[in-house]
Design a protein around this motif. Structure first.
Motif, PDB file in Angstrom:
ATOM      1  N   HIS A 262      -3.374   5.903  30.336  1.00 57.82           N
ATOM      2  CA  HIS A 262      -4.633   6.561  29.990  1.00 57.82           C
ATOM      3  C   HIS A 262      -4.514   7.506  28.795  1.00 57.82           C
ATOM      4  CE1 HIS A 262      -6.351   4.367  33.181  1.00 57.82           C
ATOM      5  NE2 HIS A 262      -5.307   4.699  33.895  1.00 57.82           N
ATOM      6  N   CYS A 272     -12.836   2.632  29.994  1.00 56.84           N
ATOM      7  CA  CYS A 272     -11.729   2.433  30.927  1.00 56.84           C
ATOM      8  C   CYS A 272     -12.200   2.859  32.312  1.00 56.84           C
ATOM      9  CB  CYS A 272     -10.536   3.270  30.490  1.00 56.84           C
ATOM     10  SG  CYS A 272      -9.116   3.170  31.591  1.00 56.84           S
ATOM     11  N   CYS A 274     -10.908   4.767  34.223  1.00 55.72           N
ATOM     12  CA  CYS A 274     -10.618   6.178  34.507  1.00 55.72           C
ATOM     13  C   CYS A 274     -11.777   7.073  34.081  1.00 55.72           C
ATOM     14  CB  CYS A 274      -9.337   6.614  33.809  1.00 55.72           C
ATOM     15  SG  CYS A 274      -9.502   6.792  32.029  1.00 55.72           S
ATOM     16  N   CYS A 279      -8.428   3.746  26.257  1.00 59.63           N
ATOM     17  CA  CYS A 279      -7.093   4.040  26.796  1.00 59.63           C
ATOM     18  C   CYS A 279      -6.132   2.888  26.493  1.00 59.63           C
ATOM     19  CB  CYS A 279      -7.148   4.203  28.308  1.00 59.63           C
ATOM     20  SG  CYS A 279      -8.128   5.596  28.866  1.00 59.63           S
TER      21      CYS A 279
HETATM   22 ZN    ZN Z   1      -8.150   5.185  31.163  1.00 56.72          ZN
END
Ligand code: ZN
Length: 412
Positions: A262, A272, A274, A279
């Protein structure tokens, strides 16, 4: 003369036992030296352990009696560079094995791994990985149990590699998103239950696949001798990182260190999971590569294999070359950030990243050098991972560790 011979013969056993009592603490370190290829002869073992020749001899004999190593005393067998030839030490050919298992986005693989990181037998299983970890782990353990039945080897324990951060001390797979497993699945407990249910002896362990790859490479592959070893690799999806410090995995306070996937390497990049954008995880993995090359990923073989095939067979295609360079630049940016923070003395790359390094080594080294303080003038060697199936070998290392720590205690 015979009056002297008898007490000496009687004393031999006593002396050797006394020597071993003194040397018992050296059994583990001695086994690790042979395991990692650093003690090819008894003379080197003696020097490395800093013990007397007699103690080293007793230690080697005990490891041989445990069925772990072979001591070859044949004249001329040794390769001592000077002085008397020394007994050659090697891993016992028919010794015990660890059961290693790996689950990835395209299936699983089981293997039996001996000391020295030697894969004795292995079998892949390709299937759509079930959303229930218990089903997948039952399949992979059954495949491993079949290998044990076929080979008749003694098993010291089992290790599992998963493409997810594994939280300690509970052994929970926190983010196995590419597997569709529930976040936080207790993979170590499930794996241990399956191993027991299959009648396989020994303890069971589980850890992140890139952590295990780094551990295996440090002990047996491209990371040997490195002090601060950084490993970055793609599995079949996503990007992982690991750090081995002074021979031990740096796993952070709860097992979650080095979540390098990340790092932002393309601020305008794709979203992403996340919550961020651009990332490394979504910009430098096999899926990102296939898309950058304008290829529609097919279901026939894994994304990783499709990427390898593309670089190997179609590098002359401008779209493939450009995609390679794009990913090399993104990877280089990520590595430069890591070099600044971690100051490693060696970087090793695995999976697709290894193929990118092979395809454009100068470009990758130049990006890292340009973007990092400590990587300037190529200060940090960047090497390809050297082992086949390094995550599996690393999973086996987990199972071997209790034996390496205390051979006598673990095996008797
Ligand atoms: Zn990420």
């Amino acid at each position: 003369m015979s009056g002297k011979a008898d007490p000496r013969a009687a004393g031999e056993g006593t002396t050797s036992r006394t020597r071993l009592d003194r040397g018992r603490g050296a059994l583990g370190p001695a086994l690790e030296l042979v395991h990692t290829g650093r003690a090819p002869t008894r003379a080197v073992l003696t020097a490395e352990l800093g013990v007397t020749r007699a103690t080293a001899g007793a230690v080697a004999a005990e490891l041989e009696a445990l069925g772990l190593i072979r001591v070859d005393a044949r004249p001329g067998a040794a390769a001592g560079s000077q002085g008397r030839p020394s007994h050659r030490l090697s891993i016992a050919e028919d010794g015990p094995v660890a059961l290693a298992a790996q689950v990835h986005a395209d299936g699983f693989r089981a293997a039996l791994v001996g000391l020295g990181g030697r894969i004795v037998a292995t079998a892949p299983g390709c299937e759509v990985v079930d959303a229930d970890p218990a089903k997948v782990l039952a399949s992979v353990v059954e495949t491993g149990a079949e290998l044990l039945r076929e080979t008749g080897r003694r098993c010291v324990g089992a290790g599992l590699a998963v493409p997810s951060a594994v939280a300690e001390p509970e052994g929970l797979a926190l983010n196995p998103l590419h597997l569709a497993w529930p976040a936080g699945a207790p993979v170590r407990r499930i794996f241990a239950e399956q191993v027991r249910a299959a009648g396989i002896a020994g303890p069971a362990f589980a850890a992140n696949d890139v952590n295990l790859a780094a551990l295996a490479e440090h002990r047996h592959g491209a990371g040997r001798g490195a002090r601060d070893l950084l490993c970055v690799a793609t599995g079949h999806r996503g990007v992982g990182g690991a750090l081995v410090l002074d021979g031990r995995l740096h796993s952070g306070s709860s097992g979650l260190a080095l979540e390098v996937g990340h790092l932002t390497v393309n601020p305008d990049g794709r979203p992403c999971y996340c919550g961020g954008h651009g990332c490394l995880d979504v910009e430098a993995d096999p899926l990102a590569f296939l898309r950058a090359a304008g290829r529609e990923p097919g279901p026939e073989v894994s994304l990783l294999q499709q990427s390898y095939d593309l670089i190997r067979d179609h590098y002359a295609d401008p779209a493939v070359r450009t995609a390679t360079e794009t990913l090399v630049d993104r990877l280089g940016l990520g590595l430069a950030g890591l070099v600044n923070i971690l100051n490693p003395d060696r970087i090793i790359l695995g999976g697709l990243h290894r193929a990118l390094l092979d395809a454009a080594p100068e470009r990758l080294r130049a990006v890292v050098a340009d973007r990092s303080l400590w990587g300037q003038s190529g200060g940090v060697p960047i090497l390809p991972c050297g082992l086949d199936h390094n995550s599996l070998v690393g999973a086996a290392e987990l199972a071997w560790q209790p034996v390496l720590d205390d051979p006598l205690g673990a095996l008797t």
